[in-house]
Design an enzyme around this catalytic site. Sequence first.
Site, mmCIF file in Angstrom:
data_model
loop_
_atom_site.group_PDB
_atom_site.id
_atom_site.type_symbol
_atom_site.label_atom_id
_atom_site.label_comp_id
_atom_site.label_asym_id
_atom_site.label_seq_id
_atom_site.Cartn_x
_atom_site.Cartn_y
_atom_site.Cartn_z
ATOM 1 N N ASP A 241 0.863 -1.180 0.000
ATOM 2 C CA ASP A 241 0.000 0.000 0.000
ATOM 3 C C ASP A 241 0.901 1.233 0.000
ATOM 4 O O ASP A 241 1.566 1.521 0.995
ATOM 5 C CB ASP A 241 -0.917 0.007 1.219
ATOM 6 C CG ASP A 241 -1.859 -1.188 1.233
ATOM 7 O OD1 ASP A 241 -2.389 -1.523 0.165
ATOM 8 O OD2 ASP A 241 -2.045 -1.788 2.317
ATOM 9 N N LEU A 242 0.926 1.954 -1.094
ATOM 10 C CA LEU A 242 1.882 3.036 -1.290
ATOM 11 C C LEU A 242 1.829 4.060 -0.157
ATOM 12 O O LEU A 242 0.768 4.630 0.129
ATOM 13 C CB LEU A 242 1.612 3.729 -2.629
ATOM 14 C CG LEU A 242 2.547 4.882 -2.988
ATOM 15 C CD1 LEU A 242 3.981 4.393 -3.110
ATOM 16 C CD2 LEU A 242 2.082 5.551 -4.272
ATOM 17 N N ASP A 243 2.992 4.281 0.485
ATOM 18 C CA ASP A 243 3.139 5.283 1.545
ATOM 19 C C ASP A 243 2.165 5.077 2.698
ATOM 20 O O ASP A 243 1.773 6.033 3.368
ATOM 21 C CB ASP A 243 2.978 6.700 0.973
ATOM 22 C CG ASP A 243 4.089 7.051 0.006
ATOM 23 O OD1 ASP A 243 5.200 6.527 0.175
ATOM 24 O OD2 ASP A 243 3.844 7.849 -0.917
ATOM 25 N N GLN A 244 1.767 3.837 2.951
ATOM 26 C CA GLN A 244 0.836 3.546 4.038
ATOM 27 C C GLN A 244 1.424 2.557 5.049
ATOM 28 O O GLN A 244 0.711 2.046 5.896
ATOM 29 C CB GLN A 244 -0.473 2.975 3.468
ATOM 30 C CG GLN A 244 -1.210 3.913 2.527
ATOM 31 C CD GLN A 244 -1.695 5.170 3.209
ATOM 32 O OE1 GLN A 244 -2.185 5.137 4.336
ATOM 33 N NE2 GLN A 244 -1.536 6.309 2.541
#
Length: 298
Positions: A241-244
Amino acid sequence: MSQPVHALFLVSAPDQPGLVARLASFFYAGGLNIIDASNHTDIHAEGGARFFMRLVVDLAGLSTPAASKALRGSATRGALETAFGELSASISADWSVRYTDVVQRVAILVTKDPACLYDLVLRQRAGELNCEIPLIISNHPTLEPVAESFRIPFVCLPVTPETKQDQERRLLELAAQHHVDLVVLARYMQILTAGFLEAAPPVINIHHGFLPAFQGAKPYHQAHARGVKLIGATAHYATQDLDQGPIIEQDVARVTHALGPEELTRVGRDVERVVLSRAVRAHLERRVIVAGRRTIVL
């Protein structure tokens, strides 16, 4: 004079009475001295309160008769881990251990911005980050002179949408070849696929700002257009999950309307360097326990 060797234990278990006493008693029975300990109980954890603990244990005691007796005649690291695993199973705990005489190996991934790369290497050379840096990998040749100046092997792996799968396969091969324990994205401007992240060692990324603010290109120009009063940075474990991913470290610097995009970029770079180095150091010192989507940093 050789440095003392310590074992760094991380423990996570459902909260229950007597956990600290049981863990401490285990090492006491073997004549092993706990030289540092920290713990926290998260009463808000999903599924019920959860206990977290970090223990630093002096392994000098492994040579004593008490240790041999407690570990059934085999006073070795393997026997210690087996016995601790049995204790952990009895309290339904997850646990891991590393030893301070086994230096972790860190691969740094970069693109064109040298700020975080310089900072990490200088801190490692100064002894602030206890690790080895066996290689620097980039999708551009721009920073090869930086790697050469520190005599660190540099590998350039250009990537396009068509070659991304092969490029990531090569990244994994290099990580295995150099026995990499941790990957640090020091302003590596590529999105890693879920398949890579599943197969790779832990990956720490640095993000400009408090996630997920100002995503995409020219974040500091976006910040200037919005008239922000704080510049921040977030270091986190990379997930699909991108940048999560779980956040390890964050910090801010105050700014004013008088600063243009270039000045904001400079301030932001300073914050990014500090935040990334803190996160990498916390990981190397075995202070971070991942609990779902968050971290406990002890």
